[in-house]
Motif scaffolding. Structure first.
Motif, PDB file in Angstrom:
ATOM      1  N   ARG B  80       0.848  -1.191   0.000  1.00 41.29           N
ATOM      2  CA  ARG B  80       0.000   0.000   0.000  1.00 41.29           C
ATOM      3  C   ARG B  80       0.881   1.237   0.000  1.00 41.29           C
ATOM      4  O   ARG B  80       1.975   1.196   0.566  1.00 41.29           O
ATOM      5  N   HIS B 177      -3.902   9.126   3.310  1.00 40.93           N
ATOM      6  CA  HIS B 177      -4.221   9.737   2.020  1.00 40.93           C
ATOM      7  C   HIS B 177      -2.932   9.759   1.220  1.00 40.93           C
ATOM      8  O   HIS B 177      -1.883  10.121   1.766  1.00 40.93           O
ATOM      9  N   SER B 180      -0.254  12.389   1.551  1.00 41.63           N
ATOM     10  CA  SER B 180       0.588  12.418   2.744  1.00 41.63           C
ATOM     11  C   SER B 180       1.306  11.092   2.951  1.00 41.63           C
ATOM     12  O   SER B 180       1.650  10.735   4.078  1.00 41.63           O
ATOM     13  N   GLY B 181       1.520  10.353   1.858  1.00 42.88           N
ATOM     14  CA  GLY B 181       2.274   9.115   1.957  1.00 42.88           C
ATOM     15  C   GLY B 181       1.607   8.146   2.911  1.00 42.88           C
ATOM     16  O   GLY B 181       0.422   7.882   2.820  1.00 42.88           O
ATOM     17  N   ARG B 182       2.386   7.660   3.875  1.00 39.23           N
ATOM     18  CA  ARG B 182       1.849   6.674   4.800  1.00 39.23           C
ATOM     19  C   ARG B 182       1.568   7.285   6.176  1.00 39.23           C
ATOM     20  O   ARG B 182       1.373   6.562   7.152  1.00 39.23           O
ATOM     21  N   VAL B 183       1.540   8.605   6.239  1.00 36.30           N
ATOM     22  CA  VAL B 183       1.272   9.258   7.529  1.00 36.30           C
ATOM     23  C   VAL B 183      -0.150   8.940   7.987  1.00 36.30           C
ATOM     24  O   VAL B 183      -1.093   8.979   7.205  1.00 36.30           O
TER      25      VAL B 183
END
Lengths: 336, 361
Positions: B80, B177, B180-183
């Motif tokens: 993901r 989202h 915002s990458g994987r934040v």
């Protein structure tokens, strides 16, 4: 517990040398962590006084005190573990991103109902964290949709309640850091950190997470995509503090990185050079609310700033991490 | 009953020309993605000893895969927030189809077939709405058929329940989202759940953890033949707390959570990567790559049995006996009641998940 005999013969290499981390841990605690929270508490106290003196949203004294206190929080907010994290205190200081608009909804509900929770700090601390903290106060001071809702008297009481709650929260965090700090400087059986390495890893984690948050969230959310930039998603854009938060967080993280890499001068230099480049770019941007993300020219500059922060991340994980016993396990770091 | 081996043997025998690729050296018992020494990410087929029978290149880092119940086909997912999945012909290694996530969606990296093999279900993020979605695909044409709500935010693993008329979904609760990458965007308000839904998406039951554990992200699933569901969690709260990371649930009952004794539990950094029942269903295990350990429990009482120290262990699945594990250092090993051994150590880094292939033609 039974550990299979094979286990020791298997794969986990024994820690070769236990380094004494005490000097760095003492330094970080005494000169990086504790002063930041003390300064935060002082600034939030001033904020309460300013709100008592004049609660009109346009009040210069109130807005100045708000800005200073928020500065202090952003300069400490990368330290979100231990007392900062307990009971979601950090989120109660700044509930952002607010992807589902909980903050305006919560405030509108309070204003419409003239809810009596504003009357005592104890009851205000119990409301949804989306209605607490600096972003809620920003709405009350800078969002026309909020500054004109309901009665002026209730809005004033609400502004004072939020300011008081921020101050109480800051005081609780600061007080608890005084008692928590020895866990970092004296790790062992009585500490959540079993060794100096573990305490260092916590601080390294704060550095990495702070860089990630600033690059991916503070800049990534407003950047959106080229086809669909999202300037309205910039942090604290109503008070035009978005870029300032990027700069303040970089300055705070630069200080932490310098202390963590003290024993490795070359790494310290590499990190400091990378931080200097990123901070220079932030200071040259002249786009306080990051509205430029919606224009091709402005966007290139914000993307360049984001890239310069990602460069710091790369140096930190490639050079600093390994010196702190962080093994780059393929799955351990994956997070899925 | 025809099993997978005779099915594949039949396939090979039916071909007039020799079948190219790995079919000639036997059929895989497991699938796993890995980073290979040449820097390529690949999906590999492994036999029961851990020998690599074939590998197929992936365009980016892989995560999990799903094996078709009848055909020698597998679907490999990107990690993901990937937007692709590859349908791979396990007899030739050929990529038959690219599944592309619809606009505004990305995959989470897990999927499952219906029992009859006609439908494929994928966990997805509708990231503008911040809602979890289950995508439904035609497993012959791999066209998108429909979609329905996952019953939460951040659906990760999904499994078919025994009987084949129900899905169990691990809604991890974490909003992300791609901008915002994987934040993780919603930690203070996250609320993971276990959702049971029928194949058209009607929710049958939902299980939430108690409030104090609302930051314990329910991520990975294992299902036993009698419907007992095991779930593995990843703690997003204070890292000096060490809540249980293993849960067992049976439909109609309360979830039960289990932890290792404090010294072992405190070493895993709140993170379980994979979960599986042993071959006989008596044991359930979770892998903890951050703690470099595998924890094994009784699947009946939840009693902790033992810990196995393994650097960067993550992949886990039932073997012909006991459990099979893989590690990010390349190890492939077996763990039974009486034996723990590394049986292979190819020069690659095994990714999060090991997928046993169960074919029941």
């Amino acid at each position: 517990m039974r550990t299979l005999a094979l286990a020791t013969a298997l794969l986990v290499p024994l820690c070769a040398h236990a380094q004494d981390r005490t000097p760095i841990l003492m330094d970080v605690v005494e000169t990086h962590i504790l002063p930041r929270f003390t300064q935060l508490s002082g600034a939030t106290e001033t904020l309460v006084t300013a709100a008592q003196d004049d609660c009109t949203p346009e009040s210069e004294g109130l807005r100045t005190a708000y800005g200073t206190a928020f500065d202090r929080w952003i300069s400490a907010s990368h330290l979100r573990f231990g007392p900062t994290e307990t009971g979601d205190r950090a989120f109660a200081m700044a509930f952002w991103p607010d992807t589902k608009g909980f903050t305006p909804k919560t405030l509108s509900r309070l204003i419409t109902a003239e809810d009596a929770v504003v009357n005592t700090p104890e009851t205000y601390a119990e409301i949804s964290i989306a209605g607490r903290g600096f972003l809620a106060l920003e709405r009350m001071l800078y969002d026309p949709a909020m500054t004109q809702q309901g009665s002026a008297a209730y809005r004033c009481a609400l502004i004072r309640a939020i300011a008081t709650d921020i101050d109480r929260n800051a005081d609780a965090i600061t007080a608890d850091w005084q008692t928590y700090a020895p866990n970092l400087t004296q790790p062992g059986a009585d500490s959540p950190y079993r060794s100096g390495d573990e305490a260092m890893q916590q601080l390294y984690g704060a550095l990495i997470t702070g860089l990630e948050f600033t690059a991916d969230t503070r800049l990534g959310r407003p950047l959106g995509t080229f086809e669909r930039p999202r300037p309205n998603r910039a942090e604290a854009r109503r008070s035009e503090r978005s870029l300032r938060h990027v700069e303040l967080s970089l300055i705070a993280l630069r200080d932490l990185a310098a202390r963590l890499s003290f024993d490795h001068p070359q790494i310290a230099t590499d990190l400091d050079t990378a931080f200097a480049r990123a901070i220079d770019r932030a200071q040259a941007l002249d786009d306080p609310a990051l509205v430029g993300v919606a224009t091709p020219q402005g966007r290139i500059r914000v993307e360049a700033l984001q890239q310069s922060i990602n460069d710091i991340r790369a140096i930190a994980s490639a050079e600093l991490g390994p010196t702190l016993g962080i093994r780059a396990g393929f799955n351990a770091l994956d997070g899925d | 009953m025809t099993n997978r081996r005779t099915f594949l043997a039949g396939l090979a025998a039916a071909s007039l020309a020799p079948v190219p690729g790995w079919a000639s050296v036997g059929a895989p018992d497991f699938l796993a993605a890995a980073l290979f020494p040449d820097g390529s990410y690949r999906l590999a087929g492994l036999d029961a000893t851990g020998a690599i029978l074939f590998s197929v290149p992936l365009p980016a880092r892989g995560h999990a895969a799903a094996a078709h119940p009848h055909k020698a086909q597998a679907i490999a997912f990107a990690r993901r927030p990937g937007t692709f999945a590859l349908v791979i012909d396990c007899a030739t290694g050929a990529v038959l189809k690219h599944l592309q996530a619809p606009a505004g969606r990305h995959f989470y990296g897990h999927g499952t077939f219906s029992a009859d093999g006609t439908r494929f279900f994928t966990t997805e993020n509708d990231y503008e709405a911040a809602e979890g979605v289950i995508g439904v695909w035609d497993a012959a044409s791999y066209a998108r058929v429909s979609e329905f709500s996952s019953g939460g935010i951040g659906p990760h693993d999904i499994r078919l329940m025994p009987g084949g008329d129900m899905l169990v979904i691990a809604n991890g609760g974490i909003e992300t989202h791609p901008d915002s990458g994987r934040v993780k965007l919603n930690l203070p308000t996250m609320r993971p759940n276990l959702t049971y839904a029928d194949l058209s998406g009607s929710v049958v039951a939902q299980v939430e953890l108690r409030d104090a554990l609302h930051k314990n992200s329910i991520r990975h699933l294992a299902v036993r033949g009698d419907g007992l569901v095991g779930f593995a969690m990843q703690w997003q709260g204070d890292q000096t707390e060490h809540p249980p990371l293993l849960g067992l649930h049976r439909l109609g009952q309360k979830a039960r959570l289990f932890a290792a004794p404090a010294a072992a539990q405190n070493s895993v950094q709140g993170y379980a990567g994979s979960i599986a029942f042993s071959a006989d269903g008596n044991a359930i295990a979770i892998t903890c790559p951050r703690g470099n350990t595998l924890h094994r429990f009784s699947a009946h009482s939840g009693t902790f049995k033992d810990a196995l120290a393994l650097e960067d262990v993550c992949g886990l699945g039932a073997g012909t006996e006991g459990l099979i594990f893989t590690t990010g250092t390349g190890a492939f090993g077996v763990l039974t009641d009486t034996r723990a051994a590394i049986t292979a150590r190819p020069d690659c880094q095994w990714d999060n998940h090991l997928i046993p292939i169960h074919c029941a033609v």
